[in-house]
Design a protein around this motif. Structure first.
Motif, short mmCIF file in Angstrom:
data_model
loop_
_atom_site.label_atom_id
_atom_site.label_comp_id
_atom_site.label_asym_id
_atom_site.label_seq_id
_atom_site.Cartn_x
_atom_site.Cartn_y
_atom_site.Cartn_z
N LEU A 141 -62.10 -11.30 59.53
CA LEU A 141 -62.57 -12.11 58.41
C LEU A 141 -62.97 -11.21 57.25
O LEU A 141 -63.16 -10.00 57.43
N GLY B 7 -66.53 -15.73 53.24
CA GLY B 7 -66.14 -16.42 54.46
C GLY B 7 -67.34 -16.90 55.25
O GLY B 7 -68.48 -16.48 55.01
N THR C 157 -62.74 -24.51 53.13
CA THR C 157 -61.50 -24.26 52.39
C THR C 157 -61.58 -24.80 50.97
O THR C 157 -61.15 -24.14 50.01
N ALA D 97 -63.13 -18.45 53.52
CA ALA D 97 -62.42 -18.31 54.80
C ALA D 97 -63.31 -18.91 55.89
O ALA D 97 -64.54 -18.86 55.81
#
Length: 305
Positions: free
Chosen positions: A162, A243, A271, A276
């Motif tokens: 990530l 993320g 999203t 992420a």
């Protein structure tokens, strides 16, 4: 050989067929049938994850794994049966079929609340007492090292793929806020689990991880927050995050609250906010975790002698 002990492995339950969705939902609502809109909404959520939840199969796999681990420790010394809160076999029906003189109750949830695990043990204990069977319940296993290690390994593996600026959010099922007034340990135990996993994974407190709640009931009363969807929105707006990694440490099997509430709903929200998104795997029937739970069961059974 000493007399055998039955382990009553308890879980929430889930519909096994589409025809069981209505009685299941009605049982959750304490006998009040859902409205057509409510029923359609639940059915649509099941359809979104493939038609039905895999929880029934996951729970049976967990039962089998625990039984195998107990047989390794004390061959023939334990039986393991399921007792479910909202599906068959119900807790009381399961106890009624037990003939062994001792029952150890274990709930497939790590964190204790009088509102959840406490209710499971109360139902099981009452049914056991009516038959003259000794009962003891394992209240929590939120700091079981094997469970913490499993989650920390998952966190590290997901963070490796990530973005660097990813925040880990530890989640559990929300409960009504009224439990807080009684000093219920549930929120504190979630905090303890999260802190222990974060330490194992090498995360810095709060800058790299935080807590969130999910899957609150649709009732007029307030439920514990902040909700995971709100936290995701706040991350996108107020923090330099790229993320989000959700570690649903309050759940130990793939089911609707994970596969829909997180993998679909929370992922969609992340999203949309340009973040992420990933989730750590659930314990399911991990052999190392269930070996550790078997050790706890053996100790609880020995204490009943």
């Amino acid at each position: 050989m000493s007399e055998r002990t039955t382990v009553l492995l308890m879980a929430y339950g889930t519909p096994r067929t589409r025809d069981e969705i209505l009685p299941y939902y009605t049982d959750i609502r304490r006998g009040r049938p859902p409205t057509p809109e409510q029923l359609n909404d639940l059915a649509a959520r099941y359809e979104a994850i493939g038609g039905l939840s895999p929880l029934a199969q996951r729970t049976e796999a967990q039962r089998a794994r625990l039984h195998a681990a107990l047989d390794e420790r004390r061959p023939g010394g334990f039986d393991v049966v399921l007792g479910l809160k909202h599906a068959d076999p119900k807790i009381e029906v399961a106890v009624d079929a037990i003939s062994d003189p001792r029952i150890v109750g274990l709930v497939l949830a790590p964190h204790y609340s009088a509102f959840s695990i406490g209710q499971y043990h109360e139902r099981a204990g009452t049914a056991a007492a009516a038959k003259g069977i000794a009962f003891t319940g394992i209240d929590s296993w939120h700091l079981e090292p094997a469970y913490l290690d499993f989650l920390a390994t998952q966190v590290r593996a997901q963070l490796a793929v990530l973005p660097a600026a990813t925040k880990v959010l530890f989640t559990a099922h929300s409960l009504p806020e009224r439990i807080l007034a009684s000093g219920d340990p549930y929120p504190d135990q979630l905090q303890q689990t999260a802190a222990a996993v974060a330490a194992r994974a090498g995360l810095s407190a709060w800058s790299q991880w935080g807590l969130a709640w999910q899957s609150a009931g649709r009732t007029p009363e307030p439920w514990i927050g902040p909700d995971i969807l709100t936290v995701i929105e706040d991350l996108a707006v107020s923090e330099n995050a790229a993320g989000v990694l959700v570690c649903a440490c309050g759940f130990v099997a793939d089911h609707l609250e994970v596969l829909y509430d997180l993998d679909i709903e929370a992922a969609r929200r992340a999203t949309a906010k340009g973040l992420a998104f990933a989730r750590t795997a659930c314990v399911n029937d991990d052999p190392t975790v269930f070996a550790a739970l078997a050790d706890r069961v053996v100790a609880a059974a020995d204490a009943l002698h």
